[in-house]
Design an enzyme around this catalytic site. Structure first.
Site, short mmCIF file in Angstrom:
data_model
loop_
_atom_site.label_atom_id
_atom_site.label_comp_id
_atom_site.label_asym_id
_atom_site.label_seq_id
_atom_site.Cartn_x
_atom_site.Cartn_y
_atom_site.Cartn_z
N CYS A 22 0.83 -1.20 0.00
CA CYS A 22 0.00 0.00 0.00
C CYS A 22 0.87 1.25 0.00
O CYS A 22 0.70 2.13 -0.84
CB CYS A 22 -0.94 -0.01 1.20
SG CYS A 22 -1.69 1.56 1.57
N GLU A 273 -11.77 31.61 0.77
CA GLU A 273 -11.59 30.22 0.35
C GLU A 273 -11.86 30.12 -1.15
O GLU A 273 -12.75 30.79 -1.68
CB GLU A 273 -12.57 29.33 1.15
CG GLU A 273 -12.87 27.96 0.60
CD GLU A 273 -11.67 27.02 0.56
OE1 GLU A 273 -10.90 26.96 1.54
OE2 GLU A 273 -11.50 26.34 -0.49
N ASP A 321 -4.17 28.76 6.91
CA ASP A 321 -4.13 27.30 6.95
C ASP A 321 -4.09 26.78 5.51
O ASP A 321 -5.05 26.15 5.04
CB ASP A 321 -5.40 26.80 7.69
CG ASP A 321 -5.43 25.31 7.89
OD1 ASP A 321 -4.43 24.63 7.57
OD2 ASP A 321 -6.46 24.81 8.37
N CYS A 348 0.27 21.78 7.31
CA CYS A 348 0.48 20.33 7.27
C CYS A 348 1.75 20.01 6.47
O CYS A 348 1.99 18.85 6.15
CB CYS A 348 -0.74 19.61 6.70
SG CYS A 348 -1.19 20.16 5.06
N1 SAH Z 1 -8.97 25.94 7.48
C1 SAH Z 1 -9.80 24.90 6.93
C2 SAH Z 1 -9.29 24.36 5.58
C3 SAH Z 1 -7.82 24.10 5.46
S1 SAH Z 1 -7.34 23.14 4.05
C4 SAH Z 1 -9.99 23.78 7.93
O1 SAH Z 1 -9.30 23.74 8.95
O2 SAH Z 1 -10.86 22.93 7.71
C5 SAH Z 1 -6.84 24.32 2.90
C6 SAH Z 1 -7.98 24.99 2.18
O3 SAH Z 1 -7.41 25.95 1.27
C7 SAH Z 1 -8.87 24.08 1.33
O4 SAH Z 1 -10.21 24.27 1.69
C8 SAH Z 1 -8.62 24.55 -0.12
O5 SAH Z 1 -9.79 24.48 -0.92
C9 SAH Z 1 -8.21 25.99 0.11
N2 SAH Z 1 -7.39 26.62 -0.93
C10 SAH Z 1 -6.44 26.05 -1.74
N3 SAH Z 1 -5.85 26.98 -2.50
C11 SAH Z 1 -6.41 28.17 -2.18
C12 SAH Z 1 -6.19 29.51 -2.62
N4 SAH Z 1 -5.29 29.80 -3.56
N5 SAH Z 1 -6.95 30.50 -2.06
C13 SAH Z 1 -7.87 30.22 -1.12
N6 SAH Z 1 -8.12 28.97 -0.66
C14 SAH Z 1 -7.39 27.95 -1.17
#
Ligand code: SAH
Length: 398
Positions: A22, A273, A321, A348
């Site tokens: 996997c 977002e 984030d 992350c």
């Molecule tokens: N803070 C949220 C999501 C984090 S994940 C939580 O804790 O649940 C990262 C997020 O960034 C995702 O929802 C993804 O759709 C968004 N994302 C990715 N690229 C982006 C961009 N250029 N501008 C705004 N949002 C973005």
């Protein structure tokens, strides 16, 4: 038996049968305590130059935490239907049974679907020929609500006898609250396509986190480890040190989890977002939780920050984030111009975090805290929350 450092509890060391093929869990076979030590070391190596790294917060129970389970469907050489994960860097399906990190109920549902395909004459999709129907199954479970969403990813929009299919599936698993068809007719490695057809229930699930209820649509991001996510968000809130008056930006806000939790202690929150479905969820989530001091913008977070900076707007605290790849120059340079007194960076990807912290510390911010938090046991991934403050500000302690 092994020992987890933070709670002093003992834990058995289970063995995964599919680990070698996997490849999803880089740390299978490594005792849990050892995994935490490796992650701590990795974070210290990458980020220790910015600030002292707090000890990683491990899980009490590192098994079966993933509330989102995905299985690719296909056939083996003998023509038997199989489901599982793709072998690293290929599209060969490795059958996976009894995954140690995935939610057990979600896995059970995937097994049931696999057994139902023959009697419903549903063929699995063949990536080489484009022939067949079922490509993937994704199951998401609300950890606190128990609501379950099944997403059937199909190569074309028609599922034969769909009502009977749902009936039989729900007979076996009455806890399923919604079933959605996702149409992916492209030759792509992306799992989900654009189009969705809800064939049972509301088309989303709800879950609770930190006292708020969140609706989650099939394509919206939601953290996969709900127990540790609450811990993560609580640290983020502590670092933000909100007093009730602040203007807050929640960048990369998904379905508005951090925005809504922060809004309880802030003057005003603006979430931004990219994903349209997530923004729709976020707006509904604000309404359903009766939180009125929050608004959501759909678009690129960097563009949004640039517009804020160009418009001479102000923010006291910025949560960010971003995805694993981190943020970008447009975002970070605008963030500097906006000059919030505090930045709470949730990441992350420690490598991209190190890169972005380097930029921010060159431009007037100091890293005050770094807290690694385990969200992905048995994998090499590690989540971190960081607090940055303007160099001339005094650290806010609680
Ligand atoms: N803070 C949220 C999501 C984090 S994940 C939580 O804790 O649940 C990262 C997020 O960034 C995702 O929802 C993804 O759709 C968004 N994302 C990715 N690229 C982006 C961009 N250029 N501008 C705004 N949002 C973005």
């Amino acid at each position: 038996m092994i020992f987890t450092p933070e709670k002093g509890m003992f834990m058995e060391n289970r063995i995964c049968k599919s680990a070698k093929k996997c490849g999803g869990c880089q740390y299978q076979g490594v005792p849990y305590e050892e995994q935490l030590k490796k992650k701590q070391k990795q974070v210290e190596k990458l980020l220790g130059k910015f600030c002292k790294v707090s000890p990683i917060i491990g899980m009490k129970d590192p098994y079966h935490y993933r509330n989102k389970v995905h299985s690719a469907f296909g056939r083996d050489r003998k023509g038997n239907i199989i489901s599982g994960t793709y072998e690293a860097s290929t599209h060969n399906i490795i059958p996976v049974e009894d995954c140690l990190i995935e939610d057990e109920k979600c896995q059970e549902i995937i097994r049931t679907i696999r057994c139902m395909l023959k009697s419903f004459k549903i063929k699995t999709y063949d990536e080489d020929t484009g022939y067949g129907l079922l490509r993937h199954v994704m199951v998401r479970r609300g950890f606190q609500s128990g609501e379950i969403m099944v997403i059937l990813v199909l190569g074309s929009p028609i599922l034969p006898s769909k009502n009977n299919f749902v009936k039989a599936l729900r007979q076996a698993h009455p806890e399923i609250t919604t079933v959605v068809l996702n149409v992916n007719d492209k030759r792509t490695s992306m799992v989900l396509g654009e189009r969705e057809i809800v064939i049972y229930g509301p088309g989303f699930i709800r879950d609770r986190l930190c006292g708020c209820t969140f609706r989650i649509s099939p394509k919206s991001f939601y953290q996969v480890n709900p127990v540790q996510t609450e811990i993560l968000y609580n640290i983020a809130m502590k670092y933000a040190g909100l007093t009730g008056k602040e203007t807050v930006i929640d960048a990369y806000c998904g379905i508005g989890t951090i925005s809504l939790i922060a809004a309880r202690n802030a003057g005003r929150v603006i979430g931004v977002e990219l994903n349209k479905d997530a923004v729709r969820d976020a707006r509904i989530n604000a309404r359903e939780n009766q939180i009125r001091n929050v608004e959501f913008r759909q678009g690129d977070a960097g563009e949004f920050m640039l517009a804020m900076a160009n418009g001479g707007q102000h923010a006291d605290v910025v949560f960010m984030d971003p995805p694993r790849a981190g943020s970008d120059e447009k975002f970070l340079s605008s963030l500097i111009r906006l000059a919030p007194s505090r930045i709470v960076y949730i990441s992350c990807g420690p490598e991209s975090l190190a890169r972005d912290l380097k930029y921010l510390t060159k431009h007037g911010y100091a890293v005050k805290k770094i807290q690694p938090t385990e969200l992905f046991a048995f994998t090499e991934h590690v989540e971190c929350v960081c607090l940055l403050q303007k160099d001339n500000c005094k650290i806010f302690e609680r």
